[in-house]
Write a protein that holds these residues in place. Structure first.
Motif, PDB file in Angstrom:
ATOM      1  N   UNK A 186      61.777  61.176  92.469  1.00  0.00           N
ATOM      2  CA  UNK A 186      62.769  60.492  93.281  1.00  0.00           C
ATOM      3  C   UNK A 186      63.367  61.550  94.208  1.00  0.00           C
ATOM      4  N   UNK A 187      63.981  61.159  95.315  1.00  0.00           N
ATOM      5  CA  UNK A 187      64.574  62.179  96.187  1.00  0.00           C
ATOM      6  C   UNK A 187      65.676  62.994  95.512  1.00  0.00           C
ATOM      7  N   UNK A 188      66.406  62.412  94.572  1.00  0.00           N
ATOM      8  CA  UNK A 188      67.541  63.097  93.955  1.00  0.00           C
ATOM      9  C   UNK A 188      67.222  63.709  92.591  1.00  0.00           C
ATOM     10  N   UNK A 189      66.125  63.316  91.974  1.00  0.00           N
ATOM     11  CA  UNK A 189      65.807  63.818  90.644  1.00  0.00           C
ATOM     12  C   UNK A 189      64.342  63.567  90.314  1.00  0.00           C
ATOM     13  N   UNK A 190      63.896  64.194  89.231  1.00  0.00           N
ATOM     14  CA  UNK A 190      62.592  63.920  88.641  1.00  0.00           C
ATOM     15  C   UNK A 190      62.867  63.467  87.213  1.00  0.00           C
ATOM     16  N   UNK A 191      62.300  62.345  86.825  1.00  0.00           N
ATOM     17  CA  UNK A 191      62.443  61.856  85.458  1.00  0.00           C
ATOM     18  C   UNK A 191      61.175  62.185  84.690  1.00  0.00           C
ATOM     19  N   UNK A 192      61.330  62.959  83.616  1.00  0.00           N
ATOM     20  CA  UNK A 192      60.210  63.293  82.746  1.00  0.00           C
ATOM     21  C   UNK A 192      60.399  62.532  81.439  1.00  0.00           C
ATOM     22  N   UNK A 193      59.316  62.015  80.883  1.00  0.00           N
ATOM     23  CA  UNK A 193      59.421  61.286  79.619  1.00  0.00           C
ATOM     24  C   UNK A 193      58.289  61.687  78.690  1.00  0.00           C
ATOM     25  N   UNK A 194      58.566  61.584  77.400  1.00  0.00           N
ATOM     26  CA  UNK A 194      57.585  61.968  76.390  1.00  0.00           C
ATOM     27  C   UNK A 194      57.821  61.131  75.146  1.00  0.00           C
ATOM     28  N   UNK A 195      56.792  60.427  74.650  1.00  0.00           N
ATOM     29  CA  UNK A 195      56.970  59.637  73.418  1.00  0.00           C
ATOM     30  C   UNK A 195      57.034  60.541  72.189  1.00  0.00           C
ATOM     31  N   UNK A 196      57.812  60.112  71.193  1.00  0.00           N
ATOM     32  CA  UNK A 196      57.921  60.844  69.936  1.00  0.00           C
ATOM     33  C   UNK A 196      57.312  60.001  68.823  1.00  0.00           C
ATOM     34  N   UNK A 197      56.888  60.663  67.763  1.00  0.00           N
ATOM     35  CA  UNK A 197      56.283  59.966  66.632  1.00  0.00           C
ATOM     36  C   UNK A 197      57.313  59.512  65.599  1.00  0.00           C
TER      37      UNK A 197
END
Length: 137
Positions: A21-32
């Motif tokens: 996004x212009x204002x941020x980067x969203x990183x995601x990761x699933x957990x077990x």
């Protein structure tokens, strides 16, 4: 919702899906595990001095507070990486961007690193080996 605080957790999320996004980067990761959703915030030094970085971080935290937690996937870790545009972008626009970003990883991104990229390596650099000193004969 809990906060990410350990460096190892941030590095694990960095290997997951990301949405720009212009204002941020969203990183995601699933957990077990079956723990709560965790979210972390980071802003690099290239985005300005300490007061500017703190202002970006505060705006990102407020975005997450105002966002409906239903839009986040359970058993996931998220990291919001702030960008310089977060200082000047209208708050309502950033909130819309965040809502859109939370829907994208679920639909468009698969588990694991992005297509075409190998796994990330540890970012720590090893120091070069010291030069062997010669003893005079």
């Amino acid at each position: 919702m809990d906060r990410l605080r350990q460096r190892a957790d941030f590095l694990a999320v960095a290997n997951g899906a990301r949405v720009n996004s212009p204002a941020f980067v969203l990183q995601s990761h699933p957990r077990d595990d079956s723990g709560p959703i965790r979210i972390g915030f980071t802003v690099t030094k290239k985005n300005g001095n300490a007061p500017e970085r703190n202002r970006i971080r505060r705006r990102l935290r407020e975005l997450v507070k105002r966002l409906d937690p239903v839009s986040m996937q359970p058993h996931h870790d998220y990291v919001l990486v702030g960008r310089r545009d977060a200082l000047s972008r209208p708050f309502a626009t950033m909130l819309d961007d965040l809502r859109i970003a939370f829907t994208k990883p679920a639909r468009h991104m698969a588990k694991g690193p992005a297509k075409g990229r190998g796994p990330r390596t540890d970012r720590t650099r090893s120091s070069p080996a010291p030069a062997a000193s010669r003893k005079p004969d």
